[in-house]
Design a protein around this motif. Structure first.
Motif, PDB file in Angstrom:
ATOM      1  N   ALA A   1      37.790 -26.976  34.742  1.00  0.00           N
ATOM      2  CA  ALA A   1      37.603 -25.904  33.760  1.00  0.00           C
ATOM      3  C   ALA A   1      38.921 -25.620  33.052  1.00  0.00           C
ATOM      4  N   ILE A   2      38.808 -25.238  31.783  1.00  0.00           N
ATOM      5  CA  ILE A   2      39.977 -24.880  30.971  1.00  0.00           C
ATOM      6  C   ILE A   2      39.683 -23.548  30.295  1.00  0.00           C
ATOM      7  N   VAL A   3      40.561 -22.565  30.504  1.00  0.00           N
ATOM      8  CA  VAL A   3      40.428 -21.271  29.843  1.00  0.00           C
ATOM      9  C   VAL A   3      41.639 -21.062  28.940  1.00  0.00           C
ATOM     10  N   THR A   4      41.388 -20.578  27.733  1.00  0.00           N
ATOM     11  CA  THR A   4      42.457 -20.332  26.769  1.00  0.00           C
ATOM     12  C   THR A   4      42.366 -18.916  26.234  1.00  0.00           C
ATOM     13  N   LEU A   5      43.519 -18.245  26.166  1.00  0.00           N
ATOM     14  CA  LEU A   5      43.641 -16.929  25.540  1.00  0.00           C
ATOM     15  C   LEU A   5      44.526 -17.080  24.313  1.00  0.00           C
ATOM     16  N   ALA A   6      44.044 -16.643  23.162  1.00  0.00           N
ATOM     17  CA  ALA A   6      44.783 -16.803  21.913  1.00  0.00           C
ATOM     18  C   ALA A   6      45.333 -15.471  21.419  1.00  0.00           C
ATOM     19  N   SER A   7      46.563 -15.521  20.904  1.00  0.00           N
ATOM     20  CA  SER A   7      47.292 -14.402  20.294  1.00  0.00           C
ATOM     21  C   SER A   7      48.277 -13.730  21.240  1.00  0.00           C
ATOM     22  N   ASN A   8      48.380 -14.222  22.469  1.00  0.00           N
ATOM     23  CA  ASN A   8      49.401 -13.739  23.397  1.00  0.00           C
ATOM     24  C   ASN A   8      49.837 -14.916  24.261  1.00  0.00           C
ATOM     25  N   ALA A   9      51.142 -15.251  24.229  1.00  0.00           N
ATOM     26  CA  ALA A   9      51.637 -16.434  24.940  1.00  0.00           C
ATOM     27  C   ALA A   9      51.790 -16.208  26.436  1.00  0.00           C
ATOM     28  N   ASN A  10      51.824 -14.957  26.904  1.00  0.00           N
ATOM     29  CA  ASN A  10      52.123 -14.649  28.305  1.00  0.00           C
ATOM     30  C   ASN A  10      53.382 -15.401  28.738  1.00  0.00           C
TER      31      ASN A  10
ATOM     32  N   ASP B   1      29.989 -24.905  20.755  1.00  0.00           N
ATOM     33  CA  ASP B   1      30.327 -26.290  20.473  1.00  0.00           C
ATOM     34  C   ASP B   1      31.852 -26.447  20.347  1.00  0.00           C
ATOM     35  N   PRO B   2      32.363 -27.686  20.243  1.00  0.00           N
ATOM     36  CA  PRO B   2      33.817 -27.879  20.167  1.00  0.00           C
ATOM     37  C   PRO B   2      34.475 -27.145  19.001  1.00  0.00           C
ATOM     38  N   THR B   3      33.813 -27.064  17.863  1.00  0.00           N
ATOM     39  CA  THR B   3      34.406 -26.370  16.724  1.00  0.00           C
ATOM     40  C   THR B   3      34.584 -24.893  17.020  1.00  0.00           C
ATOM     41  N   ALA B   4      33.620 -24.280  17.705  1.00  0.00           N
ATOM     42  CA  ALA B   4      33.748 -22.865  18.073  1.00  0.00           C
ATOM     43  C   ALA B   4      34.913 -22.656  19.026  1.00  0.00           C
ATOM     44  N   VAL B   5      35.094 -23.573  19.976  1.00  0.00           N
ATOM     45  CA  VAL B   5      36.225 -23.463  20.907  1.00  0.00           C
ATOM     46  C   VAL B   5      37.545 -23.623  20.158  1.00  0.00           C
ATOM     47  N   ALA B   6      37.615 -24.626  19.273  1.00  0.00           N
ATOM     48  CA  ALA B   6      38.845 -24.841  18.512  1.00  0.00           C
ATOM     49  C   ALA B   6      39.174 -23.628  17.648  1.00  0.00           C
ATOM     50  N   ARG B   7      38.158 -22.965  17.117  1.00  0.00           N
ATOM     51  CA  ARG B   7      38.391 -21.770  16.283  1.00  0.00           C
ATOM     52  C   ARG B   7      38.877 -20.605  17.144  1.00  0.00           C
ATOM     53  N   ALA B   8      38.335 -20.444  18.336  1.00  0.00           N
ATOM     54  CA  ALA B   8      38.752 -19.348  19.219  1.00  0.00           C
ATOM     55  C   ALA B   8      40.182 -19.529  19.708  1.00  0.00           C
ATOM     56  N   MET B   9      40.700 -20.769  19.688  1.00  0.00           N
ATOM     57  CA  MET B   9      42.062 -21.058  20.126  1.00  0.00           C
ATOM     58  C   MET B   9      43.094 -20.766  19.044  1.00  0.00           C
ATOM     59  N   MET B  10      42.682 -20.615  17.795  1.00  0.00           N
ATOM     60  CA  MET B  10      43.603 -20.540  16.671  1.00  0.00           C
ATOM     61  C   MET B  10      44.477 -19.293  16.689  1.00  0.00           C
TER      62      MET B  10
ATOM     63  N   THR C   1      44.837 -22.502  10.028  1.00  0.00           N
ATOM     64  CA  THR C   1      43.902 -22.100   8.970  1.00  0.00           C
ATOM     65  C   THR C   1      42.522 -22.706   9.163  1.00  0.00           C
ATOM     66  N   ARG C   2      42.399 -23.670  10.071  1.00  0.00           N
ATOM     67  CA  ARG C   2      41.100 -24.298  10.305  1.00  0.00           C
ATOM     68  C   ARG C   2      41.065 -24.892  11.712  1.00  0.00           C
ATOM     69  N   PRO C   3      39.866 -24.970  12.312  1.00  0.00           N
ATOM     70  CA  PRO C   3      39.746 -25.559  13.647  1.00  0.00           C
ATOM     71  C   PRO C   3      39.932 -27.064  13.591  1.00  0.00           C
ATOM     72  N   LYS C   4      40.377 -27.647  14.712  1.00  0.00           N
ATOM     73  CA  LYS C   4      40.688 -29.071  14.754  1.00  0.00           C
ATOM     74  C   LYS C   4      39.939 -29.731  15.904  1.00  0.00           C
ATOM     75  N   THR C   5      39.083 -30.674  15.571  1.00  0.00           N
ATOM     76  CA  THR C   5      38.325 -31.428  16.566  1.00  0.00           C
ATOM     77  C   THR C   5      38.352 -32.905  16.181  1.00  0.00           C
ATOM     78  N   ALA C   6      38.119 -33.759  17.156  1.00  0.00           N
ATOM     79  CA  ALA C   6      38.035 -35.196  16.906  1.00  0.00           C
ATOM     80  C   ALA C   6      37.165 -35.815  17.978  1.00  0.00           C
ATOM     81  N   VAL C   7      36.516 -36.934  17.646  1.00  0.00           N
ATOM     82  CA  VAL C   7      35.636 -37.606  18.603  1.00  0.00           C
ATOM     83  C   VAL C   7      35.676 -39.110  18.357  1.00  0.00           C
TER      84      VAL C   7
END
Length: 387
Positions: free
Chosen positions: A68-77, A137-146, A150-156
């Protein structure tokens, strides 16, 4: 496939995003999980100010069985002391219970402003409250990480009957010294732990570790790959190639979206003593503010490139008489700058992708690095970042 196309997780993976109060609005928390036992590999920042989330994740990643991978965006801790370490450990524990995996199978990343404690009240309430389906989906995760992206980043990429999907964030404080920013790769290929680790390290060296937006190495850099195995075994060489392609795709997306960037910049140095020298000289070019501003202004000022090559003063085998410089496919040094050549150069420099090539005339070493132009937008974003 570009990051504007629909992307789905490989078999056996799912994800969720949510607003946890780290920033004022929008999803700022994401969780990716493998439904199957998995093998993993990870690399982290070498910064001496690595954050508690990195410290916890290094310890968990050592077992090579992250799920599992959890990411919090906007605070580096970062620079948050014992409390920051306790907060990272608590969050990993909540995610373990939420996903049904062991706590030491959880990787945690935090990204954003340095020196501020995590708002654990709302984070704790979110992680212990009711959750919906893991259907992000991956795009939603990439957007939540921003953060300033300016845009989410995914590749497959497909490899045999399996797929590799990557998500990434990061457009500033980027010149990696391991991987860079945050990048997660998941695959349903069945891969051995040693094979996976070797493929990741080779891919990172050619891609994320060859990227620079502003020559600053983040305190939170993390790249990780998890292989769940649902699609069965694949050819090892083909897998390594596909993994590198995903990493390169994400690297170029990160460079294009560099803070304030308007152009992707590629610098290739060949004819060097070895790859290390080629990469060092290429980095001196891609990191030069004078080169980057010339690219921004479509100014074919090759003098700034030879300046950047020449400042590698310890490389005594670099000799002016052996060096050639190209913008695109146009040789600019040594070459006569006729009106026709200048017109071609202006067209080359006006593109949204600019390639600069240098041949040192020493040996067979070669390297390509990736970056972007430097605009007033970069200054404004970073001058006003916390105010």
């Amino acid at each position: 496939m570009s990051n504007t196309d629909a992307v789905e997780w490989p078999a056996g993976f799912r994800a969720v995003t949510a607003h946890a109060g780290v920033r004022e609005a929008g999803d700022d928390l994401s969780v990716i999980v493998s439904d199957r036992p998995a093998v993993s590999a990870a690399m982290f920042t070498r910064s001496r100010f690595a954050g508690p989330s990195v410290v916890v994740s290094r310890r968990h990643a050592a077992g090579r069985r992250l799920r599992a991978i959890v990411t919090l965006a906007s605070n580096a801790n970062v620079a948050t002391g014992e409390q920051g370490a306790a907060d990272a450990t608590e969050i990993a524990g909540h995610v373990a219970r939420l996903t049904g995996v062991a706590e030491d199978e959880v990787l945690i990343s935090s990204t954003g402003v340095i020196g501020r404690p995590l708002p654990m009240g709302p984070i704790r309430a979110r992680l212990t409250g009711a959750w919906g389906a893991f259907d992000a989906d991956p795009t939603a995760v990439a957007r939540a990480m921003m953060t300033t992206d300016t845009r989410p980043k995914t590749a497959v990429r497909a490899v045999g009957g399996a797929r590799i999907v990557g998500v990434a964030k990061g457009v500033g404080m980027i010149e990696p010294n391991m991987a860079t920013m945050l990048a997660y790769l998941v695959t349903d290929a069945e891969v051995g732990a040693d094979e996976l680790d070797g493929a990741l390290r080779a891919a990172v060296d050619d891609t994320f570790n060859s990227l620079s937006v502003d020559s600053d190495t983040s305190t939170s850099d993390t790249v990780a790959v998890i292989a769940g195995g649902a699609a069965g075994p694949v050819d090892a060489v083909a897998f390594a190639a596909a993994l590198r392609e995903v990493c390169l795709d994400l690297t170029e997306q990160l460079a294009r979206d560099g803070e304030g960037a308007t152009k992707l910049l590629r610098v290739t140095v060949e004819g060097a003593r070895d790859r290390e020298q080629a990469k060092r000289v290429a980095k001196s070019i891609v990191n030069s503010p004078l080169v980057k501003t010339a690219v921004h202004g479509a100014d074919p000022n090759w003098g700034r490139v030879v300046m950047a090559v020449g400042k590698n003063s310890d490389d005594l085998d670099i000799e002016q008489e052996k060096v050639t410089v190209r913008f695109g496919d146009v040789e600019v040094y040594p070459a006569e700058q006729t009106g026709e050549v200048l017109a071609r150069l202006t067209r080359v420099m006006s593109q949204d992708e600019v390639d600069i090539g240098v041949t040192l005339g020493i040996g067979e070493g070669r390297a390509t690095v990736y970056g972007c132009d430097l605009s007033d937008g970069y200054v404004r974003i970073n001058a006003d970042y916390t105010t």
